[in-house]
Design an enzyme around this catalytic site. Structure first.
Site, mmCIF file in Angstrom:
data_model
loop_
_atom_site.group_PDB
_atom_site.id
_atom_site.type_symbol
_atom_site.label_atom_id
_atom_site.label_comp_id
_atom_site.label_asym_id
_atom_site.label_seq_id
_atom_site.Cartn_x
_atom_site.Cartn_y
_atom_site.Cartn_z
ATOM 1 N N MET A 10 0.827 -1.216 0.000
ATOM 2 C CA MET A 10 0.000 0.000 0.000
ATOM 3 C C MET A 10 0.863 1.269 0.000
ATOM 4 S SD MET A 10 -2.635 -1.481 2.879
ATOM 5 C CE MET A 10 -1.336 -2.344 3.775
ATOM 6 N N GLN A 52 -10.465 3.776 0.499
ATOM 7 C CA GLN A 52 -10.057 5.119 0.908
ATOM 8 C C GLN A 52 -10.909 6.171 0.209
ATOM 9 O OE1 GLN A 52 -5.940 5.309 -0.201
ATOM 10 N NE2 GLN A 52 -5.191 4.492 1.747
ATOM 11 N N THR A 83 2.508 1.638 5.787
ATOM 12 C CA THR A 83 1.829 2.786 5.208
ATOM 13 C C THR A 83 1.419 3.699 6.352
ATOM 14 O OG1 THR A 83 -0.325 3.491 4.301
ATOM 15 C CG2 THR A 83 -0.162 1.226 5.045
ATOM 16 N N THR A 85 -0.842 6.276 6.033
ATOM 17 C CA THR A 85 -2.268 6.589 5.912
ATOM 18 C C THR A 85 -3.149 5.545 6.577
ATOM 19 O OG1 THR A 85 -1.979 7.830 3.858
ATOM 20 C CG2 THR A 85 -4.164 6.920 4.275
ATOM 21 N N CYS A 196 4.518 9.840 4.602
ATOM 22 C CA CYS A 196 3.981 8.902 3.619
ATOM 23 C C CYS A 196 5.167 8.081 3.159
ATOM 24 C CB CYS A 196 3.326 9.634 2.451
ATOM 25 S SG CYS A 196 2.814 8.522 1.125
#
Length: 233
Positions: A10, A52, A83, A85, A196
């Site tokens: 991801m 998402q 990841t 996020t 990120c």
């Protein structure tokens, strides 16, 4: 050496970097033919990205929790999520497993505080920059967080999803990120978090006038320390 269960894919571009760094660190620490003990579950990012985009974080959390349970059953001693996020659903993962989960924001906060930095700029996806899950995790540990303005946030996000997750590295995007970083510095940022995992493919400490905190590399070091390789277990 303990076995690290890795939730990846991801995107796979950043998970590849996580895997590479982990094995290089183990090689350098232990020498010879040593490599990291890793169980990697690489998800299909298209499925995650669709959730998402729909804002269906409940389904995303259930998906990652299920895969984390699979890694635990396979023999992982601890779990990491490659990841930033998707740490939005970290609580779902933690509730689903009976082994430690190493939160990337916590490992990053420790590195920021160890460097004596108290105010940071945060770069990441729009979800990471705009939703409270990441900023508040840092703020509860005594770190003030600045984010780019709305136009800059949109640009940072677009570079990640349209370029970096596809392995596309453009000099003009690096120049844009440098401008965003310098703007954050002008607002008082004493350091910048590359929040990120893909951003480290584009920019590094050479692109800023303040300390840069690469979350992927920091996370790798913390995971290996927890696995008994270097650092503090």
């Amino acid at each position: 050496m303990k076995t690290v269960g890795v939730l990846g894919g991801m995107s796979w571009e950043s998970s590849l970097e996580w895997y590479r760094l982990a094995n290089e660190r183990v090689r350098d620490q232990l020498g010879g033919h040593h490599s990291a003990r890793i169980l990697l579950d690489s998800l299909d990012f298209a499925e995650v990205e669709e959730l998402q985009a729909r804002g269906d974080w409940d389904s995303a959390g259930a998906l990652l929790a299920d895969h984390a349970r699979g890694l635990e059953r396979a023999g992982a001693d601890l779990i990491v999520l490659c990841t930033n996020t998707m740490h939005l659903v970290a609580a779902r993962i933690e509730d689903a497993i009976g082994i430690p989960f190493l939160h990337i924001a916590d490992t990053t906060a420790a590195a920021v505080l160890d460097a004596g930095v108290r105010t940071v700029g945060l770069l990441g996806t729009a979800f990471t920059m705009e939703k409270p899950f990441y900023r508040e995790r840092l703020e509860t540990q005594g770190i003030e967080v600045l984010v780019p303005n709305a136009e800059q946030r949109a640009g940072v996000h677009t570079v990640i999803y349209d370029e970096l997750v596809h392995g596309i590295i453009r000099p003009e995007s690096r120049a844009f990120y440098r401008e965003v970083i310098e703007d954050l510095v002008s607002q008082g940022a004493e350091g910048v978090i590359l929040g990120c995992t893909e951003i480290e493919l584009l920019v590094s400490s050479a692109d800023a006038t303040v300390p840069v905190f690469p979350t992927t590399a920091i996370h790798v070091d913390a995971a290996l320390a927890a696995a008994g390789v270097g650092g503090k277990p």
